[in-house]
Write an enzyme that holds these catalytic residues in place. Structure first.
Site, PDB file in Angstrom:
ATOM      1  N   GLU B 296      39.089  22.700  39.301  1.00 32.10           N
ATOM      2  CA  GLU B 296      37.606  22.679  39.275  1.00 32.10           C
ATOM      3  C   GLU B 296      37.147  21.968  38.019  1.00 32.10           C
ATOM      4  OE1 GLU B 296      36.745  26.939  39.472  1.00 32.10           O
ATOM      5  OE2 GLU B 296      36.733  26.805  41.660  1.00 32.10           O
ATOM      6  N   CYS B 389      31.133  32.827  43.105  1.00 39.39           N
ATOM      7  CA  CYS B 389      30.234  32.497  42.002  1.00 39.39           C
ATOM      8  C   CYS B 389      29.038  31.680  42.458  1.00 39.39           C
ATOM      9  CB  CYS B 389      30.994  31.765  40.902  1.00 39.39           C
ATOM     10  SG  CYS B 389      31.832  30.283  41.454  1.00 39.39           S
TER      11      CYS B 389
END
Lengths: 615, 615
Positions: B296, B389
């Site tokens: 990420e 998230c």
């Protein structure tokens, strides 16, 4: 019953500008360098079984395979070019390897030294059967090329040990190799020894794979990797290549061998179906396969990006060529040769430097500033890797290049790739047919074949799919591509394959290639390497209407290599610091020189692109 | 001393076609849906500290952050639109959360229940300080928006507990958050309470990070991840964004806050240097950042691919907007607003459906058949993720959208984004300046501001970097962008930003974009979605010379949205089954309709492209 046999290693001797040079360099440099690394990194010493905690070079589960592959290459090297000193070393390696065999035939340096109680407990990742397969291939090479039996006998004992463990018979357990390889190796062992047990064991590994209950999913830590290991379905039910690309093509080679030996059409159909899915949806223009760095794997159809996230491992292209030549020899269908040839001239040889001692793991199709060593490795070829499968694959693959050029059938011979060579081909009826091929293929489509053997037999000339116009002459008279006649020694066959520069475009689903073309001539894919251009490769737009010129390749590339030159436009921005701009780009006229893709990055670090803008 | 304050949540009430609708949907759907998921998945119940082996929903190390983010969103929702039932639930959640606090102030459901002895032992990955930060943000939101102190007091005790552990003072230990967040949260806590200890602790976390000896490298299992966690160098010495993108921008927001509060020019310089490196080399045209799915993370400059291997996480774009607005408010420099605005209208809102209850983790810039759920996720937005998230980020981000539109300074107000709204802005001298903005921005550059407060103050109108021509009038008379005068209630300011369709090209180092353009109008990036075209998006070539027409967006997209229509050529191949071909492509004339990128994939599954071929 297969249509053709593959020639023995020494039966075809290339004399062309590509393979002959690679083989010579392989003997002179690739194999010696791989031997050095095998010794230096402790891979050979692992067979002494005396590693102690605290010493460097703790043996790793896949090390035996590296040593085996180098040993296989040494046997080929000795066969092609005898060398008493090398032979002495060869014999010493064999002695050492055999000394590590256990009483029951087991032969694995890692598990013997470190985890005896874990033998065969981690088939999904432990590489035991994979290492065994490579040792078998090495043993067969030594036997067939050099007549040496010691390692062959040793590996037969190991194969017998493995056969006593795995299978469906009472007293045995089910099990599959996590990394396929032993399937094709057992077939080699079967062909070398005639022992049908090895064929049956190979057939078991192929046919049980992917059936329920799933062997890997029952292993501790083995769950949910079945797709990565081509074990999610029985092999006959698989319809697209998945998972780790090298494993996939090794499995396919083993499947083809078993289908051949057992005369199994449904298994052969599965091979063909997977081959078609691969070449139609999951293969780079170079014959590179397995586009994802993560998992070294196949992904989804048309996911064939060129840049920093791609993969196309050298070993996978080699495996594809080895699978495809098997399929041709079994079926006689040229589509397999088209793929084998493509991989040979492009996606395999790109993995090794012309000096023969540095390697790509990842065979990028595009490199720019935005590619540094952040994936598998490297913008530049490296001499070795901690997981060093690619260098050791080249050590055994390069000497075999000649065996792709010709095939021998019942009553005839087939020229697969018209590279200059001398061939002595054994027909199934025992006759040997010899001939000599002259020319500068793959850089020239005009080829002369001088027949050296009189008699009645068939000569089949492959007309590649890339060739739109061709002519065949026998002693000056027009002929067909399949020539069945009574030959006289000295007969001359002329094959002329028209070989213009082709402008290749991708299926539009490879979206990154839309608006781009690749240049190809015959089987050779070309690339723009920065060192040959005057403006940045990334800013070049080829002018397709201006035509192409064939020119000698720039200095530093092998003699005889042809480059393609032409006109181009440079498109650039005034503000090189802006990431995005609404400025109209500036343009200037320029020229380009494209070289064979497989030869890039042999003159220092340089940007490169295969797929180029054009108009 | 910062130039501007960000308005309080309720001070700016959008009435435009983008933010107003998103906020209304956020209150009506996004926050309720996130609450449902928080309960349903056990995240709320984790605070009961009574999970038993064998039960579903074992609490995870990062769950507290999800609950906290949803609770923060609930506070904003209640502030914007009071709702007694929601408030009751809110209070119950707060009670439950506070009940999990330990005697010494510690408040973490995972470590309290499962690994009490491992508290603060795995800073690099355990997310303890990250969860603490989100709880602090939630507590400050409840206090500032609703006047509720219970959670604030609870979190002050937790902050005191943390402060007793970490720092350079005697009796404390060095330690850094593996996932940054607490730095900016402690500043919020400091601003809400005036307790300087929180500022100092935040400053410690920022300033000690990356110094030697490296805290993470000394942790068990913590080695060699320092770059991923922005801890490879002291923050002042970092010059390019690296590692996990969300962490990077959260760190930057915390650095900016500390620089602001401590009046620290060298820390502010580091923020600016990293901002420049980001926007000049590592940012998608949408404001999306962090291009690598694996990790990420940020990769190397210009590595901004569009297809199946890209990332651009929603949370990262949100974090970028939050960092950029801080930098603008501190410095008054418009370049930060340009990036904040870009991220707001494109890379953040693309992550959430117009229905407000499904989300992208990955914000692709191109989707074709060759993108299935094989990376982070999904071609289509999903209602939740195991690591959730992004949904919980939207629950708290969407209600804050109004706070980006205006800023309030010493003696004036600044219109950052001229979206229709009503604003009540508190100057530092205590006065409140109110005004109303009318118009259809971002789809129309003509904006009317009706001033509602008389008096002497400055009105600063931002002229975006994308705008080449503009005019300002006050009561019909030409004026400058910064207007300092004695205002009368009822004065009308007209701002006219010319907003043609821009044809954007990339720096040529983003090689995949060469030969392609993106369409942008004002701050809005457009995309071709398959559903609006008559031929495959991947085969379309925009005709740039034919001009563009603005048309109402197709049915199913929010009212007021404008689409861009024009002419195009389709380029296709006769043999769609071929992977590579030397055929000349066929062509046909067609048209295109481009919609705002952030609105794609709201009418079912569809292919899409931002960067398109053009000529």
């Amino acid at each position: 019953m297969r249509k053709f046999n593959r020639p023995a290693l020494c039966d075809v001797r290339p004399a062309d500008p590509v393979f002959a040079k690679r083989i010579a360099t392989g003997i002179a440099r690739t194999i010696p360098a791989a031997m050095e690394k095998t010794v230096e990194t402790g891979r050979l010493d692992a067979f002494r079984l005396n590693w102690q905690e605290g010493q460097p070079n703790k043996p790793h589960i896949f090390w035996d395979s590296d040593t085996a592959k180098v040993l296989e290459g040494m046997a080929y090297s000795l066969a092609l070019q005898p060398d008493p000193e090398l032979e002495k070393t060869y014999d010493e390696w064999v002695d050492l390897i055999c000394s590590a065999q256990q009483e029951d035939g087991y032969l694995n340096t890692y598990y013997t030294q470190f985890e005896q109680d874990q033998r065969w407990q981690h088939l999904s990742w432990a590489h035991e059967l994979y290492c065994a397969g490579h040792l078998m291939e090495a043993a067969v090479a030594g036997y067939e090329c050099l007549g040496k039996r010691k390692l062959l006998d040793c590996l037969c004992r190991y194969a017998d040990c493995i056969d006593s463990v795995f299978g469906l018979e009472e007293g045995k357990r089910r099990g599959w190799p996590g990394h396929e390889e032993i399937e094709l190796a057992l077939i080699k062992l079967y062909r070398a020894t005639g022992n049908e047990r090895y064929l049956k064991l190979s057939s078991y590994f192929v046919n049980d794979r992917g059936t329920k209950p799933n062997v890997f999913e029952m292993e501790k830590d083995g769950g949910s990797i079945s797709t990565a290991l081509q074990a999610h379905l029985p092999v006959r039910e698989q319809d697209t290549p998945v998972g780790h690309a090298v494993r996939m093509v090794y499995l396919l080679a083993g499947m083809a061998d078993v289908a051949d030996e057992e005369n199994d059409p449904s298994l052969l159909d599965a091979c063909d179906r997977l081959f078609e899915a691969l070449r139609q949806k999951k293969m780079y223009i170079t014959g590179g396969i397995g586009s994802s760095f993560a998992g070294e794997k196949f992904t989804i159809p048309y996911d064939l990006t060129n840049g920093s996230l791609m993969y196309a491992e050298s070993c996978a292209a080699i495996g594809l060529a080895q699978f495809a030549i098997r399929m041709f020899n079994i079926t006689g269908e040229n589509k397999y040769l088209d793929v084998a040839e493509l991989a040979l001239y492009n996606g395999t040889l790109s993995g090794i430097s012309t000096q023969g001692d540095t390697y790509f793991y990842t065979n990028y199709l595009e490199v720019d500033e935005n590619l540094q060593a952040y994936n598998a490795g490297a913008r530049e070829r490296q001499p070795w890797f901690s997981c060093s499968c690619c260098p050791t694959s080249f050590a055994r693959f390069i000497p075999q290049l000649g065996t792709f050029l010709w095939s021998a059938g019942d009553n005839g011979i087939a020229m697969n790739i018209p590279a200059a060579c001398h061939a002595d081909l054994k027909l199934k009826d025992g006759r040997t047919v010899s001939c000599k091929v002259e020319g500068n293929y793959p850089y020239d489509g005009a080829v002369r074949i001088i027949m050296e053997t009189s008699g009645d037999y068939r000569l089949t000339l492959r007309i590649p799919a890339w060739c739109k116009e061709y002519s065949v002459k026998v002693n000056g008279a027009a002929a067909e591509a399949v020539i069945e006649r009574s030959w006289n020694a000295g007969d001359v066959v002329e094959l002329d394959l028209e070989m213009p520069v082709s402008v290749i475009r991708s299926n539009t689903r490879i979206t990154g290639n839309n608006g781009r073309v690749a240049l190809k001539r015959g089987p050779v894919v070309y690339a723009l390497e920065q060192i040959d251009q005057t403006v940045p490769v990334r800013e070049m737009i080829l002018d397709l209407n201006a035509g192409f010129r064939l020119v000698p390749a720039p200095e530093g590339l092998p003699e005889g290599t042809l480059a393609i030159a032409g006109s181009a436009t440079r498109e650039y921005f005034m503000d090189d610091n802006a990431l995005y701009t609404d400025d109209t780009p500036g343009t200037e006229n320029t020229t380009f020189t494209a070289i064979p893709y497989a030869l890039w990055q042999n003159r220092g670090d340089s940007n490169m692109a295969v797929w180029m803008r054009a108009r």
